[in-house]
Design a protein around this motif. Sequence first.
Motif, PDB file in Angstrom:
ATOM      1  N   ALA A  39      -3.257  15.819   2.753  1.00 17.67           N
ATOM      2  CA  ALA A  39      -3.395  15.016   1.533  1.00 17.67           C
ATOM      3  C   ALA A  39      -4.560  14.047   1.659  1.00 17.67           C
ATOM      4  CB  ALA A  39      -2.099  14.267   1.256  1.00 17.67           C
ATOM      5  N   LYS A  40      -4.733  13.444   2.826  1.00 21.86           N
ATOM      6  CA  LYS A  40      -5.845  12.515   3.027  1.00 21.86           C
ATOM      7  C   LYS A  40      -7.188  13.228   2.889  1.00 21.86           C
ATOM      8  CE  LYS A  40      -3.193   9.602   6.183  1.00 21.86           C
ATOM      9  NZ  LYS A  40      -3.017   9.199   7.588  1.00 21.86           N
ATOM     10  N   ALA A  41      -7.284  14.442   3.407  1.00 22.96           N
ATOM     11  CA  ALA A  41      -8.534  15.199   3.278  1.00 22.96           C
ATOM     12  C   ALA A  41      -8.850  15.470   1.814  1.00 22.96           C
ATOM     13  CB  ALA A  41      -8.439  16.502   4.068  1.00 22.96           C
ATOM     14  N   ALA A  93       0.827  -1.204   0.000  1.00 27.87           N
ATOM     15  CA  ALA A  93       0.000   0.000   0.000  1.00 27.87           C
ATOM     16  C   ALA A  93       0.860   1.253   0.000  1.00 27.87           C
ATOM     17  CB  ALA A  93      -0.931  -0.003   1.210  1.00 27.87           C
ATOM     18  N   ALA A  94       1.947   1.240   0.763  1.00 33.37           N
ATOM     19  CA  ALA A  94       2.836   2.400   0.794  1.00 33.37           C
ATOM     20  C   ALA A  94       3.474   2.630  -0.567  1.00 33.37           C
ATOM     21  CB  ALA A  94       3.907   2.199   1.863  1.00 33.37           C
ATOM     22  N   HIS A  95       3.869   1.554  -1.235  1.00 34.17           N
ATOM     23  CA  HIS A  95       4.456   1.702  -2.567  1.00 34.17           C
ATOM     24  C   HIS A  95       3.426   2.233  -3.570  1.00 34.17           C
ATOM     25  CE1 HIS A  95       8.535   0.272  -2.188  1.00 34.17           C
ATOM     26  NE2 HIS A  95       8.154  -0.838  -1.599  1.00 34.17           N
ATOM     27  N   LEU A 146     -12.934   1.021   5.845  1.00 33.32           N
ATOM     28  CA  LEU A 146     -11.956   1.440   4.838  1.00 33.32           C
ATOM     29  C   LEU A 146     -11.556   2.898   5.035  1.00 33.32           C
ATOM     30  CD1 LEU A 146     -13.572  -0.222   1.680  1.00 33.32           C
ATOM     31  CD2 LEU A 146     -11.656  -1.073   3.033  1.00 33.32           C
ATOM     32  N   ILE A 147     -12.525   3.726   5.381  1.00 35.77           N
ATOM     33  CA  ILE A 147     -12.256   5.139   5.649  1.00 35.77           C
ATOM     34  C   ILE A 147     -11.347   5.281   6.865  1.00 35.77           C
ATOM     35  CG2 ILE A 147     -13.308   7.355   6.294  1.00 35.77           C
ATOM     36  CD1 ILE A 147     -15.864   6.361   4.800  1.00 35.77           C
ATOM     37  N   ASP A 148     -11.674   4.569   7.930  1.00 35.53           N
ATOM     38  CA  ASP A 148     -10.883   4.649   9.158  1.00 35.53           C
ATOM     39  C   ASP A 148      -9.452   4.185   8.922  1.00 35.53           C
ATOM     40  OD1 ASP A 148     -13.153   5.529  10.467  1.00 35.53           O
ATOM     41  OD2 ASP A 148     -13.672   3.547  11.254  1.00 35.53           O
ATOM     42  N   PHE A 160      -3.484   5.473   8.045  1.00 35.33           N
ATOM     43  CA  PHE A 160      -2.313   4.963   7.317  1.00 35.33           C
ATOM     44  C   PHE A 160      -1.236   6.039   7.142  1.00 35.33           C
ATOM     45  CE2 PHE A 160       0.030   3.642   3.512  1.00 35.33           C
ATOM     46  CZ  PHE A 160       0.367   2.342   3.877  1.00 35.33           C
ATOM     47  N   ARG A 161      -0.005   5.603   7.192  1.00 35.01           N
ATOM     48  CA  ARG A 161       1.143   6.472   6.938  1.00 35.01           C
ATOM     49  C   ARG A 161       2.110   5.756   6.014  1.00 35.01           C
ATOM     50  NH1 ARG A 161      -1.861   9.341   9.263  1.00 35.01           N
ATOM     51  NH2 ARG A 161      -1.520  10.718  11.062  1.00 35.01           N
ATOM     52  N   ILE A 162       2.772   6.505   5.156  1.00 36.48           N
ATOM     53  CA  ILE A 162       3.905   5.969   4.402  1.00 36.48           C
ATOM     54  C   ILE A 162       5.131   6.108   5.297  1.00 36.48           C
ATOM     55  CG2 ILE A 162       5.388   6.240   2.375  1.00 36.48           C
ATOM     56  CD1 ILE A 162       2.991   7.316   0.854  1.00 36.48           C
ATOM     57  N   PRO A 163       5.766   5.005   5.677  1.00 37.92           N
ATOM     58  CA  PRO A 163       6.886   5.091   6.629  1.00 37.92           C
ATOM     59  C   PRO A 163       7.978   6.049   6.158  1.00 37.92           C
ATOM     60  CG  PRO A 163       6.237   2.806   6.282  1.00 37.92           C
ATOM     61  CD  PRO A 163       5.489   3.611   5.264  1.00 37.92           C
ATOM     62  N   GLU A 164       8.592   6.730   7.109  1.00 40.53           N
ATOM     63  CA  GLU A 164       9.634   7.690   6.766  1.00 40.53           C
ATOM     64  C   GLU A 164      10.800   7.022   6.047  1.00 40.53           C
ATOM     65  OE1 GLU A 164      10.901   9.996  10.072  1.00 40.53           O
ATOM     66  OE2 GLU A 164       8.908  10.877  10.444  1.00 40.53           O
TER      67      GLU A 164
END
Length: 374
Positions: free
Chosen positions: A331-333, A274-276, A305-307, A312-316
């Motif tokens: 960005a999520k908003a 998902a992050a990729h 799915l919304i929650d 979710f975060r893309i790891p640093e």
Amino acid sequence: DAAVAALGGDRVVIDVQTHLVRPSRSATSAADALFAFLRMVDPERWSGGVDPSLLSAAEWAACVFGGSETAVALLTSPPGRASENVLSNADIAGARDIVDRYAGTGRVLTHAIVHPNLGAVELDAMVEWAQVLRPAGWKVYTLWAPPEQGDAGGWFLDDEQTGWPFLERVRAVGPRIVCAHKGIAGPVASRAPASASPRDVGPAAAAFPDVTFVVYHSGYDVDPREEGPYDDDPDRGVSRLVSSLAAAGVGPGANVYAELGSTWFLMLRRPHEAAHVLGKLLLAVGEDRILWGTDSVWYGAPQPLIDAFRAFRIPERMQEQFGYPALSDAAKAKILGENTGALYRIDLGLAGGVAASSREWLPAARHELATQLA
């Protein structure tokens, strides 16, 4: 409840991909294909077989509007001739009109499904559909072909015999929004029809800069192998969309949007993937060009799915290694609602305000939906 309390002008959720089935059409060829898809992507829910009543219009309204904070939903349909499909273009518009009568206008947007490979009659019908059914956009399935065409069927957006005439008709008739299913073509990606690939999106978008293209599923494919960084395999899954846009010179903020319906559901158990996928999309189209979709009612109420997306975060470490932007709250908003609001000119403040009224109109609307779309 918590979902309603969370609504605000900057947190409105707009779902650009929702579905329903007329239970009476559950014995059609299109239903057979759909139910096979559902058993493939969600075997836990459908282990005992697909129950059409759980996909009905009444269930759709209850799950999308009663079971989540979704403020506005776009209703679409799988492919297939009207006589063979689980839902017709007129049915889609009819569901919208029923919700309008009870909830007020604007809670439901609609597609008209077009099959350009059925010939001139289908393109000619777009004129009447635009005037009578008032779709917000045109939905196409380039991988679909009528049974008589067999494996040789399917078409491409940049095909001069099929794609170009369709896009010219979109330009002439409006609305100038094309929503193309790309990816998610079957249990084995390597056996998917060639026309399921998003390789034609870049050329079509470059040739028709006044048409907006929404790439449904973003080219993601059901595959036991997880998607990784773009450089590992530029010709697979979402990376194909990235390649197509780059080759055509279509960059972030242009006329191509990436949509997340089913893609996000399928990646939930694969957070590294998902992050990729999200990282690649943020780089290729930008945070202003990703749209929220869930494919509800296929998976039930979309609130989980919304929650999950909000959390979710893309790891640093992946941001540093692959150059992905952070998936920030801002960005999520945008992805959850603001981008769609801008695309379809939706008043987000009004949408957020009416979303809290679902309890009042939903029972009566569900009764009429069940009666009219049985």
